[in-house]
Design a protein around this motif. Structure first.
Motif, PDB file in Angstrom:
ATOM      1  N   ARG A 148       3.175   0.036   9.351  1.00 23.08           N
ATOM      2  CA  ARG A 148       2.517  -0.974   8.505  1.00 23.08           C
ATOM      3  C   ARG A 148       2.862  -2.382   8.980  1.00 23.08           C
ATOM      4  O   ARG A 148       2.026  -3.292   8.908  1.00 23.08           O
ATOM      5  CB  ARG A 148       2.929  -0.796   7.043  1.00 23.08           C
ATOM      6  CG  ARG A 148       2.373   0.451   6.391  1.00 23.08           C
ATOM      7  CD  ARG A 148       2.572   0.403   4.887  1.00 23.08           C
ATOM      8  NE  ARG A 148       2.324   1.694   4.279  1.00 23.08           N
ATOM      9  CZ  ARG A 148       2.302   1.909   2.960  1.00 23.08           C
ATOM     10  NH1 ARG A 148       2.512   0.896   2.127  1.00 23.08           N
ATOM     11  NH2 ARG A 148       2.081   3.112   2.471  1.00 23.08           N
ATOM     12  N   LEU A 149       4.076  -2.569   9.457  1.00 20.96           N
ATOM     13  CA  LEU A 149       4.477  -3.875   9.986  1.00 20.96           C
ATOM     14  C   LEU A 149       3.622  -4.243  11.194  1.00 20.96           C
ATOM     15  O   LEU A 149       3.075  -5.352  11.271  1.00 20.96           O
ATOM     16  CB  LEU A 149       5.956  -3.856  10.377  1.00 20.96           C
ATOM     17  CG  LEU A 149       6.477  -5.110  11.097  1.00 20.96           C
ATOM     18  CD1 LEU A 149       6.531  -6.295  10.141  1.00 20.96           C
ATOM     19  CD2 LEU A 149       7.851  -4.861  11.706  1.00 20.96           C
ATOM     20  N   LEU A 150       3.500  -3.327  12.140  1.00 14.21           N
ATOM     21  CA  LEU A 150       2.758  -3.616  13.368  1.00 14.21           C
ATOM     22  C   LEU A 150       1.263  -3.769  13.110  1.00 14.21           C
ATOM     23  O   LEU A 150       0.578  -4.481  13.853  1.00 14.21           O
ATOM     24  CB  LEU A 150       3.001  -2.519  14.409  1.00 14.21           C
ATOM     25  CG  LEU A 150       4.450  -2.356  14.890  1.00 14.21           C
ATOM     26  CD1 LEU A 150       4.518  -1.388  16.063  1.00 14.21           C
ATOM     27  CD2 LEU A 150       5.062  -3.698  15.291  1.00 14.21           C
ATOM     28  N   LYS A 152       0.119  -5.087  10.373  1.00 13.33           N
ATOM     29  CA  LYS A 152       0.034  -6.225   9.440  1.00 13.33           C
ATOM     30  C   LYS A 152      -0.359  -5.802   8.019  1.00 13.33           C
ATOM     31  O   LYS A 152      -0.994  -6.559   7.294  1.00 13.33           O
ATOM     32  CB  LYS A 152      -0.936  -7.292   9.961  1.00 13.33           C
ATOM     33  CG  LYS A 152      -0.500  -7.903  11.284  1.00 13.33           C
ATOM     34  CD  LYS A 152      -1.425  -9.019  11.726  1.00 13.33           C
ATOM     35  CE  LYS A 152      -0.937  -9.633  13.032  1.00 13.33           C
ATOM     36  NZ  LYS A 152      -1.824 -10.726  13.496  1.00 13.33           N
ATOM     37  N   LYS A 153       0.066  -4.606   7.636  1.00 15.05           N
ATOM     38  CA  LYS A 153      -0.186  -4.141   6.269  1.00 15.05           C
ATOM     39  C   LYS A 153       0.990  -4.435   5.348  1.00 15.05           C
ATOM     40  O   LYS A 153       0.891  -4.271   4.135  1.00 15.05           O
ATOM     41  CB  LYS A 153      -0.512  -2.647   6.276  1.00 15.05           C
ATOM     42  CG  LYS A 153      -1.854  -2.340   6.945  1.00 15.05           C
ATOM     43  CD  LYS A 153      -2.137  -0.854   6.996  1.00 15.05           C
ATOM     44  CE  LYS A 153      -3.461  -0.585   7.696  1.00 15.05           C
ATOM     45  NZ  LYS A 153      -3.730   0.866   7.852  1.00 15.05           N
ATOM     46  N   VAL A 154       2.120  -4.806   5.934  1.00 10.56           N
ATOM     47  CA  VAL A 154       3.220  -5.406   5.179  1.00 10.56           C
ATOM     48  C   VAL A 154       3.590  -6.694   5.891  1.00 10.56           C
ATOM     49  O   VAL A 154       3.389  -6.836   7.097  1.00 10.56           O
ATOM     50  CB  VAL A 154       4.466  -4.494   5.060  1.00 10.56           C
ATOM     51  CG1 VAL A 154       4.154  -3.244   4.273  1.00 10.56           C
ATOM     52  CG2 VAL A 154       5.045  -4.168   6.413  1.00 10.56           C
ATOM     53  N   MET A 155       4.136  -7.616   5.146  1.00 17.89           N
ATOM     54  CA  MET A 155       4.470  -8.919   5.711  1.00 17.89           C
ATOM     55  C   MET A 155       5.763  -8.840   6.516  1.00 17.89           C
ATOM     56  O   MET A 155       6.643  -8.026   6.225  1.00 17.89           O
ATOM     57  CB  MET A 155       4.589  -9.958   4.596  1.00 17.89           C
ATOM     58  CG  MET A 155       3.327 -10.094   3.775  1.00 17.89           C
ATOM     59  SD  MET A 155       3.426 -11.421   2.559  1.00 17.89           S
ATOM     60  CE  MET A 155       3.209 -12.842   3.619  1.00 17.89           C
ATOM     61  N   MET A 156       5.859  -9.717   7.544  1.00 13.89           N
ATOM     62  CA  MET A 156       7.072  -9.735   8.362  1.00 13.89           C
ATOM     63  C   MET A 156       7.916 -10.975   8.098  1.00 13.89           C
ATOM     64  O   MET A 156       9.003 -11.109   8.647  1.00 13.89           O
ATOM     65  CB  MET A 156       6.698  -9.647   9.853  1.00 13.89           C
ATOM     66  CG  MET A 156       5.654 -10.627  10.342  1.00 13.89           C
ATOM     67  SD  MET A 156       6.232 -12.308  10.578  1.00 13.89           S
ATOM     68  CE  MET A 156       4.729 -13.126  11.114  1.00 13.89           C
ATOM     69  N   THR A 157       7.437 -11.895   7.261  1.00 13.61           N
ATOM     70  CA  THR A 157       8.177 -13.129   6.997  1.00 13.61           C
ATOM     71  C   THR A 157       9.484 -12.833   6.277  1.00 13.61           C
ATOM     72  O   THR A 157       9.549 -11.962   5.412  1.00 13.61           O
ATOM     73  CB  THR A 157       7.318 -14.078   6.154  1.00 13.61           C
ATOM     74  OG1 THR A 157       6.712 -13.338   5.088  1.00 13.61           O
ATOM     75  CG2 THR A 157       6.223 -14.717   7.001  1.00 13.61           C
ATOM     76  N   ALA A 158      10.514 -13.581   6.603  1.00 14.08           N
ATOM     77  CA  ALA A 158      11.851 -13.308   6.065  1.00 14.08           C
ATOM     78  C   ALA A 158      11.908 -13.459   4.553  1.00 14.08           C
ATOM     79  O   ALA A 158      12.743 -12.817   3.898  1.00 14.08           O
ATOM     80  CB  ALA A 158      12.871 -14.235   6.720  1.00 14.08           C
ATOM     81  N   LYS A 180      10.464 -20.266  17.924  1.00 16.00           N
ATOM     82  CA  LYS A 180       9.568 -20.210  16.775  1.00 16.00           C
ATOM     83  C   LYS A 180       9.096 -18.761  16.610  1.00 16.00           C
ATOM     84  O   LYS A 180       9.283 -17.937  17.481  1.00 16.00           O
ATOM     85  CB  LYS A 180       8.369 -21.135  16.982  1.00 16.00           C
ATOM     86  CG  LYS A 180       8.718 -22.621  17.028  1.00 16.00           C
ATOM     87  CD  LYS A 180       7.467 -23.457  17.155  1.00 16.00           C
ATOM     88  CE  LYS A 180       7.786 -24.949  17.110  1.00 16.00           C
ATOM     89  NZ  LYS A 180       8.496 -25.403  18.314  1.00 16.00           N
ATOM     90  N   PHE A 181       8.490 -18.475  15.456  1.00 21.28           N
ATOM     91  CA  PHE A 181       7.949 -17.139  15.148  1.00 21.28           C
ATOM     92  C   PHE A 181       9.053 -16.078  15.108  1.00 21.28           C
ATOM     93  O   PHE A 181       8.830 -14.904  15.381  1.00 21.28           O
ATOM     94  CB  PHE A 181       6.869 -16.741  16.171  1.00 21.28           C
ATOM     95  CG  PHE A 181       5.931 -17.875  16.521  1.00 21.28           C
ATOM     96  CD1 PHE A 181       5.027 -18.343  15.580  1.00 21.28           C
ATOM     97  CD2 PHE A 181       5.971 -18.476  17.771  1.00 21.28           C
ATOM     98  CE1 PHE A 181       4.177 -19.404  15.882  1.00 21.28           C
ATOM     99  CE2 PHE A 181       5.123 -19.529  18.083  1.00 21.28           C
ATOM    100  CZ  PHE A 181       4.217 -19.990  17.143  1.00 21.28           C
ATOM    101  N   GLU A 182      10.254 -16.525  14.744  1.00 22.57           N
ATOM    102  CA  GLU A 182      11.430 -15.659  14.784  1.00 22.57           C
ATOM    103  C   GLU A 182      11.429 -14.563  13.725  1.00 22.57           C
ATOM    104  O   GLU A 182      12.170 -13.588  13.830  1.00 22.57           O
ATOM    105  CB  GLU A 182      12.704 -16.498  14.621  1.00 22.57           C
ATOM    106  CG  GLU A 182      12.878 -17.168  13.251  1.00 22.57           C
ATOM    107  CD  GLU A 182      11.962 -18.363  13.016  1.00 22.57           C
ATOM    108  OE1 GLU A 182      11.531 -18.566  11.859  1.00 22.57           O
ATOM    109  OE2 GLU A 182      11.670 -19.089  13.979  1.00 22.57           O
ATOM    110  N   ASP A 183      10.578 -14.697  12.719  1.00 22.02           N
ATOM    111  CA  ASP A 183      10.550 -13.688  11.660  1.00 22.02           C
ATOM    112  C   ASP A 183      10.063 -12.333  12.183  1.00 22.02           C
ATOM    113  O   ASP A 183      10.479 -11.280  11.695  1.00 22.02           O
ATOM    114  CB  ASP A 183       9.628 -14.132  10.520  1.00 22.02           C
ATOM    115  CG  ASP A 183      10.252 -15.215   9.654  1.00 22.02           C
ATOM    116  OD1 ASP A 183      11.381 -15.626   9.954  1.00 22.02           O
ATOM    117  OD2 ASP A 183       9.607 -15.644   8.686  1.00 22.02           O
ATOM    118  N   GLU A 184       9.162 -12.373  13.180  1.00 24.46           N
ATOM    119  CA  GLU A 184       8.476 -11.150  13.589  1.00 24.46           C
ATOM    120  C   GLU A 184       9.413 -10.125  14.219  1.00 24.46           C
ATOM    121  O   GLU A 184       9.471  -8.972  13.781  1.00 24.46           O
ATOM    122  CB  GLU A 184       7.324 -11.482  14.548  1.00 24.46           C
ATOM    123  CG  GLU A 184       6.459 -10.284  14.861  1.00 24.46           C
ATOM    124  CD  GLU A 184       5.163 -10.655  15.577  1.00 24.46           C
ATOM    125  OE1 GLU A 184       4.578  -9.759  16.206  1.00 24.46           O
ATOM    126  OE2 GLU A 184       4.748 -11.815  15.502  1.00 24.46           O
TER     127      GLU A 184
END
Length: 324
Positions: A148-150, A152-158, A180-184
């Protein structure tokens, strides 16, 4: 028995306009056993003075450091965590008054390591925050969470999940400094280290995300594309790909397809930089990397992949077709 404590890490950098409302939304949580770790990352406005006012509440603490960026501030905050659960909060947003209470109730009723939840986009901060109305809890295994993460069905933001602290500490998970974009890629590492998670759905937030804030990292990234920004994206998702491949939690073909799509979509996202002749050798090298990955991993092209490849190989033709 004392209720479980939740540590909330709040990086702060030049957010004087938004900080008081953001911190107040934490202070007014219905769940009271909190430790709020405010990390001042070298602010040059009045953010520190606003943060200091919250020190009257013994649950709040303030740490200051020279400006090192969001990842470094979060990593600093982790050093002060001494609780069962940890949550990363952005200092210009707000959370529903019962978010932590709702999340802890779900943790207590299910054998899970992480809770993920949604956000509500807002154009300005709210003076009065509604209660989160939980309508559905979806408990899933690690593999399903990663897929789901890959996709984009769940969010990856911290700020979109609360995790057991031991997941990060036992696996030495830190945010990549200077990127940047370190949350992913950090989300991928955290999600790979759990057994089960719960996905919460409901009404009213529970996270209220202030969109298009001038000066925010994501707004600046969207408005000012650059090669250094592209380098950061490529570093992050390559690190994510290599980590997940090493973990062996997902089928290799699935990961290869995902990574190939990331290479293509990122190339096309930044292809306007090709207008500058100085950037052409960079993109030529990047294009060759994509084509080599396709050959070496025997990627079976879907129709969507073919369209993205066409856009990459013949940018002028695809641009003209858009005008016809």
């Amino acid at each position: 028995m004392m209720p479980m404590k939740v540590s909330i890490i709040v990086p702060i950098y030049n957010v004087e306009t938004y900080l008081e409302n953001a911190l107040t939304s934490i202070q007014q949580q219905s769940y009271r056993n909190l430790k709020v770790i405010m990390v001042n990352d070298g602010s040059t406005d009045h953010s520190v003075e606003i943060a200091q006012r919250f020190l009257q509440d013994s649950r709040f603490m303030l740490v200051s450091q020279k400006n090192q960026g969001l990842s470094a501030a979060r990593n600093t905050g982790l050093k002060y965590v001494d609780s069962e659960y940890v949550y990363f909060f952005d200092s210009d947003d707000q959370i529903a008054p019962n978010l932590i209470e709702t999340a802890l109730a779900v943790f207590n009723k299910n054998r899970i390591d992480l809770i993920s939840f949604e956000s509500e986009l807002v154009s300005c901060q709210k003076n009065s925050l509604p209660l989160f109305k939980l309508t559905n809890i979806d408990v899933i295994e690690k593999k399903e969470l990663l897929m789901r993460l890959l996709s984009k069905k769940v969010m990856m933001t911290a700020w979109s999940y609360i995790a057991r602290t031991r997941i990060l500490l036992d696996n030495n998970i830190l945010f990549p400094v200077g990127k940047k974009f370190e949350d992913e890629n950090t989300a991928a590492k955290i999600f790979s280290s759990i057994n089960r998670a719960a996905i919460l759905r409901g009404k009213n937030g529970p996270y209220f995300y202030l969109q298009d804030r001038q000066g925010s990292i994501m707004t600046e990234a969207h408005n000012h594309a650059s090669l250094s920004q592209l380098d950061d994206r490529r570093y992050i998702f390559k690190d994510e790909y290599l980590f997940l491949k090493q973990q062996n939690s997902l089928p290799v073909n699935y990961l290869n397809d995902w990574y190939f799509n990331k290479l293509l979509t990122t190339y096309n996202m930044y292809r306007n930089l090709l207008i500058d002749d100085n950037n052409r050798s960079y993109f030529r090298t990047y294009k060759n990397e994509i084509l080599a990955f396709q050959r070496e991993n025997h990627i079976k092209l879907t129709m969507q992949m073919r369209k993205r490849l066409l856009k990459m190989k013949y940018p002028l033709i695809t641009k003209l077709r858009n005008y016809l």
